[in-house]
Write a protein that holds these residues in place. Sequence first.
Motif, short mmCIF file in Angstrom:
data_model
loop_
_atom_site.label_atom_id
_atom_site.label_comp_id
_atom_site.label_asym_id
_atom_site.label_seq_id
_atom_site.Cartn_x
_atom_site.Cartn_y
_atom_site.Cartn_z
N MET A 1 43.46 38.96 30.49
CA MET A 1 41.65 39.96 30.70
C MET A 1 42.28 40.70 32.50
O MET A 1 42.57 40.09 33.29
N ASP A 2 42.14 42.33 32.48
CA ASP A 2 42.02 42.63 33.96
C ASP A 2 40.61 42.07 35.08
O ASP A 2 39.52 42.12 33.73
N ASP A 3 41.60 42.27 35.90
CA ASP A 3 39.69 41.71 37.08
C ASP A 3 38.42 42.70 36.84
O ASP A 3 37.52 42.04 36.74
N ILE B 1 32.48 41.18 32.62
CA ILE B 1 32.36 40.49 31.58
C ILE B 1 31.43 39.40 31.84
O ILE B 1 29.83 39.67 31.64
N GLU B 2 31.62 38.99 33.37
CA GLU B 2 30.64 38.81 34.22
C GLU B 2 28.97 39.25 34.70
O GLU B 2 28.07 38.31 33.94
#
Length: 104
Positions: A1-3, A9-10
Amino acid sequence: MDDQTRIEIEAAAFRRLQKHLMEDRTDAQNIDMMNLAGFCRNCLARWYQEAANERGIEMSKEEGREAYYGMTMAEWKANYQTDASPEKQAEFEVAFKENVTDKQ
């Protein structure tokens, strides 16, 4: 997963937690959350404020709370806060010291 995806998502999870606490579970009192979990809505508002301040955005404690709660603290208290027993207040003093005061 990319940053960027992780950040999105967070952020979505945070917004869901905020909605849950602000709309779905207004019955859950801050004092009970702090006594049980060591954090409450005010902590989340403070963390929001601190994150803004760390990024050079000036935000007071009250502005952070209003941003998180979507209303002033006076409005929240009038609409949702109930009186806490002396026992809950004593538990809160311990929980606040352990989770806030001693961690700063």
